[in-house]
Design a protein around this motif. Structure first.
Motif, PDB file in Angstrom:
ATOM      1  N   VAL A   9      82.106  68.389  33.473  1.00  0.00           N
ATOM      2  CA  VAL A   9      82.808  69.475  33.798  1.00  0.00           C
ATOM      3  C   VAL A   9      84.342  69.054  33.558  1.00  0.00           C
ATOM      4  N   ILE A  10      85.278  69.594  32.829  1.00  0.00           N
ATOM      5  CA  ILE A  10      86.772  69.382  32.667  1.00  0.00           C
ATOM      6  C   ILE A  10      87.436  70.518  32.899  1.00  0.00           C
ATOM      7  N   PRO A  11      88.274  70.641  33.724  1.00  0.00           N
ATOM      8  CA  PRO A  11      89.101  71.800  33.912  1.00  0.00           C
ATOM      9  C   PRO A  11      90.410  71.447  33.160  1.00  0.00           C
ATOM     10  N   ALA A  12      91.060  72.441  32.574  1.00  0.00           N
ATOM     11  CA  ALA A  12      92.334  72.190  31.714  1.00  0.00           C
ATOM     12  C   ALA A  12      92.923  73.438  31.849  1.00  0.00           C
ATOM     13  N   HIS A  13      94.529  73.301  31.658  1.00  0.00           N
ATOM     14  CA  HIS A  13      95.312  74.192  31.489  1.00  0.00           C
ATOM     15  C   HIS A  13      96.631  73.800  30.583  1.00  0.00           C
ATOM     16  N   ASN A  14      96.933  74.196  29.746  1.00  0.00           N
ATOM     17  CA  ASN A  14      98.229  73.998  29.145  1.00  0.00           C
ATOM     18  C   ASN A  14      98.402  72.533  28.929  1.00  0.00           C
ATOM     19  N   ASN A  15      97.193  71.826  28.213  1.00  0.00           N
ATOM     20  CA  ASN A  15      97.408  70.166  28.217  1.00  0.00           C
ATOM     21  C   ASN A  15      96.560  69.994  26.989  1.00  0.00           C
ATOM     22  N   ALA A  16      96.766  70.471  25.883  1.00  0.00           N
ATOM     23  CA  ALA A  16      95.740  70.314  24.785  1.00  0.00           C
ATOM     24  C   ALA A  16      95.953  68.713  24.457  1.00  0.00           C
ATOM     25  N   VAL A  17      96.982  68.240  24.331  1.00  0.00           N
ATOM     26  CA  VAL A  17      96.990  66.680  23.894  1.00  0.00           C
ATOM     27  C   VAL A  17      96.264  65.681  24.813  1.00  0.00           C
ATOM     28  N   ALA A  18      96.168  65.730  26.124  1.00  0.00           N
ATOM     29  CA  ALA A  18      95.708  65.205  27.153  1.00  0.00           C
ATOM     30  C   ALA A  18      94.274  65.441  26.814  1.00  0.00           C
ATOM     31  N   LEU A  19      93.526  66.720  26.851  1.00  0.00           N
ATOM     32  CA  LEU A  19      92.547  67.078  26.619  1.00  0.00           C
ATOM     33  C   LEU A  19      91.911  66.468  25.371  1.00  0.00           C
ATOM     34  N   ASP A  20      92.785  66.795  24.277  1.00  0.00           N
ATOM     35  CA  ASP A  20      92.108  66.015  22.906  1.00  0.00           C
ATOM     36  C   ASP A  20      91.709  64.622  23.101  1.00  0.00           C
ATOM     37  N   THR A  21      92.661  63.794  23.923  1.00  0.00           N
ATOM     38  CA  THR A  21      92.471  62.183  24.121  1.00  0.00           C
ATOM     39  C   THR A  21      91.242  62.109  24.830  1.00  0.00           C
ATOM     40  N   ALA A  33      74.992  60.872  22.886  1.00  0.00           N
ATOM     41  CA  ALA A  33      75.563  61.992  23.066  1.00  0.00           C
ATOM     42  C   ALA A  33      74.472  63.166  23.222  1.00  0.00           C
ATOM     43  N   GLN A  34      73.190  63.193  22.847  1.00  0.00           N
ATOM     44  CA  GLN A  34      72.360  64.087  23.221  1.00  0.00           C
ATOM     45  C   GLN A  34      71.817  64.234  24.746  1.00  0.00           C
ATOM     46  N   GLU A  35      72.152  63.041  25.424  1.00  0.00           N
ATOM     47  CA  GLU A  35      71.767  62.905  26.911  1.00  0.00           C
ATOM     48  C   GLU A  35      72.766  63.805  27.830  1.00  0.00           C
ATOM     49  N   PHE A  36      74.047  64.159  27.155  1.00  0.00           N
ATOM     50  CA  PHE A  36      74.903  65.021  27.935  1.00  0.00           C
ATOM     51  C   PHE A  36      75.694  66.164  27.439  1.00  0.00           C
ATOM     52  N   GLU A  37      76.184  66.990  28.162  1.00  0.00           N
ATOM     53  CA  GLU A  37      76.788  68.255  27.687  1.00  0.00           C
ATOM     54  C   GLU A  37      78.335  68.090  28.220  1.00  0.00           C
ATOM     55  N   VAL A  38      79.294  68.882  27.534  1.00  0.00           N
ATOM     56  CA  VAL A  38      80.659  68.860  27.919  1.00  0.00           C
ATOM     57  C   VAL A  38      80.932  70.192  28.152  1.00  0.00           C
ATOM     58  N   ILE A  39      81.758  70.493  29.243  1.00  0.00           N
ATOM     59  CA  ILE A  39      82.076  72.048  29.396  1.00  0.00           C
ATOM     60  C   ILE A  39      83.432  72.046  29.806  1.00  0.00           C
ATOM     61  N   VAL A  40      84.217  72.694  28.919  1.00  0.00           N
ATOM     62  CA  VAL A  40      85.860  72.638  29.121  1.00  0.00           C
ATOM     63  C   VAL A  40      86.149  73.864  29.885  1.00  0.00           C
ATOM     64  N   GLY A  41      86.842  74.127  31.032  1.00  0.00           N
ATOM     65  CA  GLY A  41      87.271  75.269  31.671  1.00  0.00           C
ATOM     66  C   GLY A  41      88.636  75.370  31.088  1.00  0.00           C
ATOM     67  N   ASP A  42      88.916  76.527  30.298  1.00  0.00           N
ATOM     68  CA  ASP A  42      90.536  76.899  30.021  1.00  0.00           C
ATOM     69  C   ASP A  42      90.959  77.811  31.074  1.00  0.00           C
ATOM     70  N   ASP A  43      91.834  77.448  31.977  1.00  0.00           N
ATOM     71  CA  ASP A  43      92.297  78.247  32.916  1.00  0.00           C
ATOM     72  C   ASP A  43      93.642  79.011  32.576  1.00  0.00           C
ATOM     73  N   GLY A  44      93.359  79.750  31.436  1.00  0.00           N
ATOM     74  CA  GLY A  44      94.357  80.831  30.921  1.00  0.00           C
ATOM     75  C   GLY A  44      95.686  80.084  30.578  1.00  0.00           C
ATOM     76  N   SER A  45      95.290  79.045  29.435  1.00  0.00           N
ATOM     77  CA  SER A  45      96.412  78.348  28.923  1.00  0.00           C
ATOM     78  C   SER A  45      96.861  79.344  27.868  1.00  0.00           C
ATOM     79  N   ALA A  46      98.332  79.188  27.819  1.00  0.00           N
ATOM     80  CA  ALA A  46      99.441  79.992  27.004  1.00  0.00           C
ATOM     81  C   ALA A  46      98.695  79.747  25.569  1.00  0.00           C
ATOM     82  N   VAL A  47      98.342  78.822  25.201  1.00  0.00           N
ATOM     83  CA  VAL A  47      97.737  78.772  23.899  1.00  0.00           C
ATOM     84  C   VAL A  47      96.452  78.211  24.011  1.00  0.00           C
ATOM     85  N   PRO A  48      95.395  79.098  23.622  1.00  0.00           N
ATOM     86  CA  PRO A  48      93.868  78.725  24.036  1.00  0.00           C
ATOM     87  C   PRO A  48      93.585  77.357  23.508  1.00  0.00           C
ATOM     88  N   LEU A  49      92.693  76.821  24.312  1.00  0.00           N
ATOM     89  CA  LEU A  49      91.974  75.182  24.050  1.00  0.00           C
ATOM     90  C   LEU A  49      90.822  75.093  23.189  1.00  0.00           C
TER      91      LEU A  49
END
Length: 437
Positions: A9-21, A33-49
């Motif tokens: 679980v990864i919360p994110a807000h207005n930090n696309a470059v860091a999130l991409d890394t 990769a099949q043993e885990f999932e990734v869920i990104v929470g975009d908390d109202g970023s000005a530019v959607p993530l």
């Protein structure tokens, strides 16, 4: 597809470059990769993530949960965690890049527990520009990019053997969600993060505090793994975040009227906080066993006065006293409730200035550390006209109480306080009373 073993679980807000890394590093994990999932929470970023997330859809089981408004980190984590399918939740920050073995260490830790509740806290290095650039290029972080200035401040505090033992008393103090996992059942039982905490700071400690007490403070629930490594990317730190965190700390003190939260109010290190929580927990038990703090020690004149005054009375069993209107107690022998808290009195934020006629502390002031007794007296005299420090005439061996502190020499304390306050001492049959104004 089969259910994943781990939900990241990864919360994110207005930090696309860091999130991409960070997300790119998840494609280089030793855990398949099949043993885990990734869920990104975009908390109202000005530019959607969402575009950042979708870039990895061909290599990861990944999804983005977006809120159109900024709701705060607690609500963002909860919304993302609500989509989780695995029995274990791993929380990473959007600017915290996992070491290639990180996910496997978290998965293996919980698998070894066989379904029992548990929390694993990993460590992180705070990188500088060179380390961040290496991660952006997909290169490994070697020792030349790390030194003592980039280490995890929590681990520096815990290097001493005593601090390692203290960890068991309050592991939640080290519960930062940049690299921490918890079983999903425990997460659900405490209803996730407190969404009333919308400002920056302490929402993760508060969450792990509730997890700790959910399981009765058992020492086997939390574990710190220094090999579960992550790397914190450099980012702009707003000076206003410090002020916001103090607002959240005050909220914690209102929500959890217990000494183990109260001690966090001082500026100190992680290890020192944990050590003080351990010490004060031992002190409360030791004073109870020694029969100290009992209301029977109060002189009759003071007892009669309390029946008609607005007072704060601190001691073991003092909630049985007849007290005036709007009075409160800090009585660890009685259940916590609207008029009784399990505090030690070093903050007193719930009382307005001048709200009390008198504060009476029966013996429990005697276990306050030398740096905490001044805080109790100074803040207390902002709330009350005077403070009565009651010292029961019970024969207690000071050395036998160790490591719990015990004021035994009243002359020494009186001389110390007399330089800063107006102090009088009265000796009664059952106790001596220091009146401080």
């Amino acid at each position: 597809m089969d259910r994943p073993h781990l939900s990241v679980v990864i919360p994110a807000h207005n930090n696309a470059v860091a999130l991409d890394t960070t997300v790119a590093s998840l494609t280089r994990q030793t855990l398949p990769a099949q043993e885990f999932e990734v869920i990104v929470g975009d908390d109202g970023s000005a530019v959607p993530l969402t575009p950042v997330v979708e870039r990895y859809a061909d290599r990861l089981r990944i999804a983005c949960v977006r809120s159109e408004t900024n709701r705060g980190r607690s609500a963002n984590r909860n919304a993302a965690a609500a989509r989780a399918q695995a029995d274990v939740l791993l929380f990473l920050d959007a600017d915290t890049v996992p070491h290639p073995t990180l996910l496997a260490r978290h998965r293996d830790h919980h698998a070894a527990r066989g379904g029992r509740p548990g929390v694993l806290l990993g460590q992180r290095y705070d990188l500088d520009w060179a380390g961040a650039d290496a991660l952006r290029r997909g290169e490994p972080i070697g020792p030349e990019l790390l030194d003592a200035e980039r280490g995890d401040p929590r681990l520096e505090d815990l290097a001493h053997p005593q601090r390692v033992r203290d960890f068991l008393s309050a592991p939640w103090v080290l519960g930062l969600t940049h690299n921490a996992s918890v079983d999903r059942e425990s997460f659900l039982r405490v209803a996730g993060f407190d969404e009333a905490m919308v400002k920056w700071g302490f929402e993760d400690l508060e969450f792990f505090y509730r997890i700790f007490h959910l399981h009765g403070g058992r020492p086997d629930v939390f574990e710190l793994d220094v090999e579960a490594t992550s790397y914190h990317l450099p980012h702009f730190r707003k000076t206003s975040n410090g002020l916001a965190s103090m607002d959240n700390m005050k909220y914690l003190l209102r929500k959890h009227l217990r000494y183990d939260v109260e001690v966090l109010y001082t500026i100190s290190t992680f290890g020192r906080h944990v050590g003080r929580i351990r010490l004060y927990g031992q002190a409360i038990e030791a004073y109870r066993r020694a029969g100290l703090g009992r209301p029977e020690a109060l002189p009759d004149t003071l007892r009669k006065e309390l029946a008609s005054r607005t007072a704060l009375v601190i001691g073991n069993g003092v909630s049985t006293l007849e007290l005036g209107p709007d009075s409160q107690t800090f009585d660890h022998d009685a259940p916590a409730g609207p008029t009784n808290a399990h505090l030690i009195g070093t903050v007193l934020q719930q009382f307005k200035a001048g709200a009390l006629d008198v504060i009476v502390n029966v013996d429990l002031w005697r276990f306050l550390l030398p740096e905490d007794l001044p805080a109790f007296l100074t803040r207390g005299l902002l709330k009350a006209d005077r403070i009565e420090l009651v010292c029961t005439h019970a024969p207690v061996d000071q050395r036998a109480m160790l490591p719990v502190p015990l004021v035994a020499d009243l002359d020494y304390v009186t001389d110390m306080l007399d330089q800063h306050f107006a102090v009088t001492v009265a000796r009664h049959d059952g106790a001596s009373v220091l009146t401080v104004r």
